[in-house]
Each structure stands twice: as C-alpha cells, then as structure tokens.
Write a protein that holds these residues in place. Structure first.
Motif, PDB file in Angstrom:
ATOM      1  N   GLU A 163     -12.332  13.328  47.576  1.00 47.79           N
ATOM      2  CA  GLU A 163     -12.196  12.048  48.263  1.00 47.79           C
ATOM      3  C   GLU A 163     -10.920  11.381  47.777  1.00 47.79           C
ATOM      4  O   GLU A 163     -10.480  11.607  46.647  1.00 47.79           O
ATOM      5  N   ARG A 164     -10.365  10.543  48.622  1.00 45.23           N
ATOM      6  CA  ARG A 164      -9.109   9.861  48.299  1.00 45.23           C
ATOM      7  C   ARG A 164      -9.315   8.345  48.223  1.00 45.23           C
ATOM      8  O   ARG A 164     -10.167   7.789  48.903  1.00 45.23           O
ATOM      9  N   GLY A 165      -8.495   7.713  47.384  1.00 43.88           N
ATOM     10  CA  GLY A 165      -8.443   6.258  47.349  1.00 43.88           C
ATOM     11  C   GLY A 165      -9.615   5.574  46.676  1.00 43.88           C
ATOM     12  O   GLY A 165      -9.910   4.418  46.976  1.00 43.88           O
ATOM     13  N   LEU A 166     -10.280   6.263  45.758  1.00 41.23           N
ATOM     14  CA  LEU A 166     -11.405   5.658  45.055  1.00 41.23           C
ATOM     15  C   LEU A 166     -10.911   4.793  43.889  1.00 41.23           C
ATOM     16  O   LEU A 166      -9.753   4.865  43.484  1.00 41.23           O
ATOM     17  N   LYS A 167     -11.816   3.982  43.343  1.00 38.57           N
ATOM     18  CA  LYS A 167     -11.502   3.115  42.221  1.00 38.57           C
ATOM     19  C   LYS A 167     -11.962   3.771  40.919  1.00 38.57           C
ATOM     20  O   LYS A 167     -12.852   4.634  40.929  1.00 38.57           O
ATOM     21  N   PRO A 168     -11.395   3.344  39.780  1.00 35.36           N
ATOM     22  CA  PRO A 168     -11.797   3.968  38.506  1.00 35.36           C
ATOM     23  C   PRO A 168     -13.288   3.916  38.253  1.00 35.36           C
ATOM     24  O   PRO A 168     -13.875   4.883  37.731  1.00 35.36           O
TER      25      PRO A 168
END
Length: 270
Positions: free
Chosen positions: A210-215
């Motif tokens: 997946e792309r663009g996730l948060k820490p």
C-alpha cells in the motif's frame, strides 16, 4: 514460548484497555459524534477515548517516553531514546460502518529503530505482538510468514487510495491491480493496514502493499513481519516510515511482487 519484556507487557495492557473501550463504542456506533479531518478522514469520539486511555496508561508506566499519535500528534518526552507510535483505531471506516475488522496499534521506537509492536484485533480478541530478538507471536503461538514462492499460489492484501487523493494515485493503484490480478490467486482489501501486516506475519496473507500510509498505520506491523522472518520495506527503496509506501512478505516472493508493481508503475507513466 517467549514472553514480552516489561515494556511489551505495558503496551499489550494498554492495547487491551483501549480495545475494551472501542468494543463498547462499536455497539453504539450510531450514537458516536463523527467529524471529518479531510475528504475521507473520519474521526469519532471512539478514537479520542481510546487514544486517551493509551496515552494515560503508557505515560504512567513509562514517564518521559515520547509519543507520535494519530490524533494528538507528536508529544516530546524527556527520554529522547524512546517513543511510542500509536494508532488508537486502525480501520476507522470499518468501525463506523459496523464492520468488525479494526485494531489498536502500538509500536515502540528505540534509538530511532522500531523495537516492539502490538496489534490488537478487538473483534476477534487476538493480540499480535513482537519484539526485536524475541520473535512474533499471536497470544502464545509463534508466528512465521507464509512460505509460498509462486505468485499464482499467493493471496495478497492491499489498500485503495482514499477519496481526495490525487487522481494519479488512483490511476497508479488501478494499474497495479490490473497487473497483479492475472498472476496471483487473489487480492483482498479489508481496510486495516495494521491487521493486514499482522496477517502477513501470521501467514494468513502471503504479502501486502500500500502507498501513502502514516507511521502509526504501519510501525507495529513492520516489527511483526520482520520478527516473523519476513521482509517489510519501502516499495521503491526509500524510507518506509517517511513515504508510507510499504511492501511486505517473505524474502523469496517479495522481489516478484515488487517487479510486478514496478511494471505497473512504468505502464502508468507511458
């Protein structure tokens, strides 16, 4: 059986406390006050309550540790070597629609490296935990990533770009799905990255991207996958906690998945 360290036990206890609050709220979800931080970024009173429970529990047990929290943001601690990375409710959209697939995710970063991770599947009452050097566990069962080596035998998890993401992100995802579906056994989108990564660690999924996730979406899950003898890294070779572009699986299958995604990205750039 390995047992969690004292700090791991503290994290597990905090996750369970928050989970009990979420479970109560889940059955009264229609009464929750819901607001939006962005086009599809929902937050409810349940998030805030669970996060407060986690903060109070961890701050009491480990005073001085810093925090990175989804709702509260960065809280600087006097102990600069340790900070908790917290998502009090991963899978908010599922939760708000009455779908019992959501989790509490807590990670500990020590000296700049992810050290410990806990993902609590509230609805199934499953505690996934891992610590560097202690392995990954589901309650008392040691976890190991799936050993499949062929794409056509494998089931992958992913996440769709949110409403409000750039059109290019949606187009890239569509290209990746088009590139993957003909060559793998199946693709699932369940709506909780923390649980997707926990399920990779448990061998329930063969891989995840997946792309663009948060820490806070991925920190605990990264520890789980790595301690289950898997690989969790940035899709294109950067810093995964900075970009949020993550790919995970076993070391044999992962290069094949990355190559298919690379081809899909190149196709989208034509």
């Amino acid at each position: 059986m390995s047992k969690p360290s004292p700090v791991g036990t503290v994290m597990i206890n905090a996750a369970r406390q928050a989970g009990r609050s979420l479970a109560r709220d889940f059955h009264e979800v229609e009464n929750l006050q819901v607001s939006k931080k962005g086009p599809a970024d929902f937050v409810s009173n349940a998030d805030h309550r669970a996060e407060q429970i986690i903060y109070d529990s961890l701050a009491k047990a480990r005073p001085g540790y810093g925090f990175v929290m989804e709702e509260r943001g960065v809280v600087e601690g006097t102990d600069k070597s340790n900070r908790f990375i917290v998502d009090p409710l991963d899978g908010t959209l599922n939760f708000l629609h009455g779908q019992p697939h959501y989790a509490v995710s807590i990670a500990l970063e020590r000296e700049g490296q992810l050290f410990c991770g806990v993902v609590y599947d509230v609805a199934k009452n499953e505690i996934f935990w891992a610590e560097t050097g202690r392995g990954a566990w589901l309650d008392q069962r040691k976890l190991l990533v799936a050993g499949r080596k062929r794409l056509e035998e494998s089931v992958f998890a992913t996440g769709t770009p949110w409403l409000g993401k750039a059109e290019t992100a949606h187009r890239q995802f569509a290209n990746e799905i088009a590139g993957m579906t003909p060559v793998c056994a199946g693709i699932r989108r369940y709506g909780s990255a923390a649980l997707d990564l926990a399920w990779v660690a448990a061998g329930r999924f063969d891989g995840f991207w997946e792309r663009g996730l948060k820490p806070w979406d991925i920190a605990a899950g990264i520890v789980l996958v790595r301690e289950a003898y898997g690989v969790a890294e940035e899709i294109d070779g950067g810093d995964v906690q900075t970009t949020g572009n993550i790919i995970a699986g076993n070391e044999t299958l992962l290069p094949k998945l990355k190559e298919r995604l690379r081809r899909a990205k190149a196709f989208g750039e034509d």
